[in-house]
Design a protein around this motif. Structure first.
Motif, PDB file in Angstrom:
ATOM      1  N   GLU A  34       0.809  -1.203   0.000  1.00  0.00           N
ATOM      2  CA  GLU A  34       0.000   0.000   0.000  1.00  0.00           C
ATOM      3  C   GLU A  34       0.852   1.266   0.000  1.00  0.00           C
ATOM      4  O   GLU A  34       0.454   2.284  -0.522  1.00  0.00           O
ATOM      5  CB  GLU A  34      -0.931  -0.001   1.209  1.00  0.00           C
ATOM      6  N   ARG A  35       2.019   1.225   0.582  1.00  0.00           N
ATOM      7  CA  ARG A  35       2.897   2.392   0.609  1.00  0.00           C
ATOM      8  C   ARG A  35       3.468   2.716  -0.765  1.00  0.00           C
ATOM      9  O   ARG A  35       3.648   3.865  -1.088  1.00  0.00           O
ATOM     10  CB  ARG A  35       4.071   2.131   1.546  1.00  0.00           C
ATOM     11  N   ARG A  36       3.810   1.733  -1.536  1.00  0.00           N
ATOM     12  CA  ARG A  36       4.438   1.961  -2.852  1.00  0.00           C
ATOM     13  C   ARG A  36       3.436   2.432  -3.908  1.00  0.00           C
ATOM     14  O   ARG A  36       3.803   3.106  -4.833  1.00  0.00           O
ATOM     15  CB  ARG A  36       5.099   0.680  -3.343  1.00  0.00           C
ATOM     16  N   THR A  37       2.240   2.149  -3.820  1.00  0.00           N
ATOM     17  CA  THR A  37       1.251   2.466  -4.835  1.00  0.00           C
ATOM     18  C   THR A  37       1.153   3.963  -5.113  1.00  0.00           C
ATOM     19  O   THR A  37       1.197   4.362  -6.268  1.00  0.00           O
ATOM     20  CB  THR A  37      -0.121   1.895  -4.445  1.00  0.00           C
ATOM     21  N   PRO A  38       1.061   4.860  -4.116  1.00  0.00           N
ATOM     22  CA  PRO A  38       0.992   6.287  -4.428  1.00  0.00           C
ATOM     23  C   PRO A  38       2.248   6.782  -5.144  1.00  0.00           C
ATOM     24  O   PRO A  38       2.164   7.604  -6.046  1.00  0.00           O
ATOM     25  CB  PRO A  38       0.821   6.958  -3.078  1.00  0.00           C
ATOM     26  N   ALA A  39       3.429   6.307  -4.770  1.00  0.00           N
ATOM     27  CA  ALA A  39       4.663   6.738  -5.421  1.00  0.00           C
ATOM     28  C   ALA A  39       4.698   6.272  -6.871  1.00  0.00           C
ATOM     29  O   ALA A  39       5.078   7.012  -7.772  1.00  0.00           O
ATOM     30  CB  ALA A  39       5.874   6.213  -4.656  1.00  0.00           C
ATOM     31  N   ILE A  40       4.302   5.039  -7.092  1.00  0.00           N
ATOM     32  CA  ILE A  40       4.271   4.520  -8.469  1.00  0.00           C
ATOM     33  C   ILE A  40       3.228   5.271  -9.275  1.00  0.00           C
ATOM     34  O   ILE A  40       3.436   5.604 -10.432  1.00  0.00           O
ATOM     35  CB  ILE A  40       3.995   3.000  -8.460  1.00  0.00           C
ATOM     36  N   GLY A  41       2.125   5.602  -8.683  1.00  0.00           N
ATOM     37  CA  GLY A  41       1.087   6.375  -9.361  1.00  0.00           C
ATOM     38  C   GLY A  41       1.581   7.758  -9.753  1.00  0.00           C
ATOM     39  O   GLY A  41       1.315   8.240 -10.845  1.00  0.00           O
ATOM     40  N   ARG A  42       2.343   8.385  -8.860  1.00  0.00           N
ATOM     41  CA  ARG A  42       2.894   9.702  -9.193  1.00  0.00           C
ATOM     42  C   ARG A  42       3.928   9.603 -10.304  1.00  0.00           C
ATOM     43  O   ARG A  42       3.974  10.441 -11.186  1.00  0.00           O
ATOM     44  CB  ARG A  42       3.524  10.346  -7.951  1.00  0.00           C
TER      45      ARG A  42
ATOM     46  N   SER B 268       4.121   7.263 -12.627  1.00  0.00           N
ATOM     47  CA  SER B 268       3.472   6.956 -13.906  1.00  0.00           C
ATOM     48  C   SER B 268       2.751   8.187 -14.443  1.00  0.00           C
ATOM     49  O   SER B 268       2.710   8.420 -15.646  1.00  0.00           O
ATOM     50  CB  SER B 268       2.543   5.757 -13.757  1.00  0.00           C
ATOM     51  N   GLY B 269       2.168   9.023 -13.569  1.00  0.00           N
ATOM     52  CA  GLY B 269       1.543  10.274 -14.007  1.00  0.00           C
ATOM     53  C   GLY B 269       2.565  11.232 -14.592  1.00  0.00           C
ATOM     54  O   GLY B 269       2.333  11.867 -15.623  1.00  0.00           O
ATOM     55  N   LEU B 270       3.731  11.326 -13.923  1.00  0.00           N
ATOM     56  CA  LEU B 270       4.807  12.180 -14.423  1.00  0.00           C
ATOM     57  C   LEU B 270       5.322  11.650 -15.765  1.00  0.00           C
ATOM     58  O   LEU B 270       5.555  12.424 -16.699  1.00  0.00           O
ATOM     59  CB  LEU B 270       5.948  12.246 -13.399  1.00  0.00           C
TER      60      LEU B 270
END
Length: 168
Positions: free
Chosen positions: A5-13, A15-17
């Motif tokens: 759950e911790r890695r998902t927001p970073a990966i999402g950011r 991938s958005g970038l």
């Protein structure tokens, strides 16, 4: 929270970038492509236009010579350091001379009574060219028009003959 759950927001950011950078790169490449297309199109249009002007000038010369191809009606001379094609036309027993020549970057035509003195600056401009060379070999004229992009050559044989030099 779990590790997943911790890695998902970073990966999402990230991938958005990454998507933003990919779209920005696509937009920049599209813009460059359009700019190159405009430049190429303008070059083609300019070349086509100058080619058309040169060919129109040569066609004009051929038409004028063809319409005057009668005995003693076509002369060639160098007057005031200008090569001149002189066409003679007699109207109601009055001879008129039409001078066709290149002067000041323009193909020009000047028509006057036979008694008037020829001055290159008096002519009416027909078309603009970088250069036009007129030469005569026997009874065959050679016209070489320079439109700035290419040289265009035309030869025209006068079937009734050409008088070289001044009018008698």
């Amino acid at each position: 929270m779990t590790m997943k759950e911790r890695r998902t927001p970073a990966i999402g950011r990230l991938s958005g970038l990454f998507m933003f950078l990919l779209l920005a790169m696509l937009a920049i490449l599209s813009l460059i492509s359009v700019m190159l297309g405009i430049r190429i199109y303008n070059k083609v249009v300019d070349t086509t236009e100058s080619n058309a002007v040169a060919r129109t000038s040569l066609s004009y010369m051929a038409t004028r010579l063809s319409s005057s191809d009668e005995t003693d009606c076509i002369h060639f001379d160098t007057i005031k350091e200008t090569d001149v094609v002189i066409l003679v036309n007699v109207v109601e027993d009055i001879p008129y001379l039409t001078y066709i020549y290149f002067h000041d970057g323009k193909l020009k035509e000047y028509t006057a009574n036979a008694g008037f003195e020829f001055t290159p600056g008096f002519g009416s401009p027909i078309t603009e060219l970088n250069n036009l060379k007129i030469s005569l070999d026997g009874d065959t004229f050679t016209f070489v028009a320079d439109d700035g992009a290419a040289l265009h050559e035309m030869r025209y044989h006068v079937r009734t003959g050409v008088t070289r030099g001044g009018l008698s």
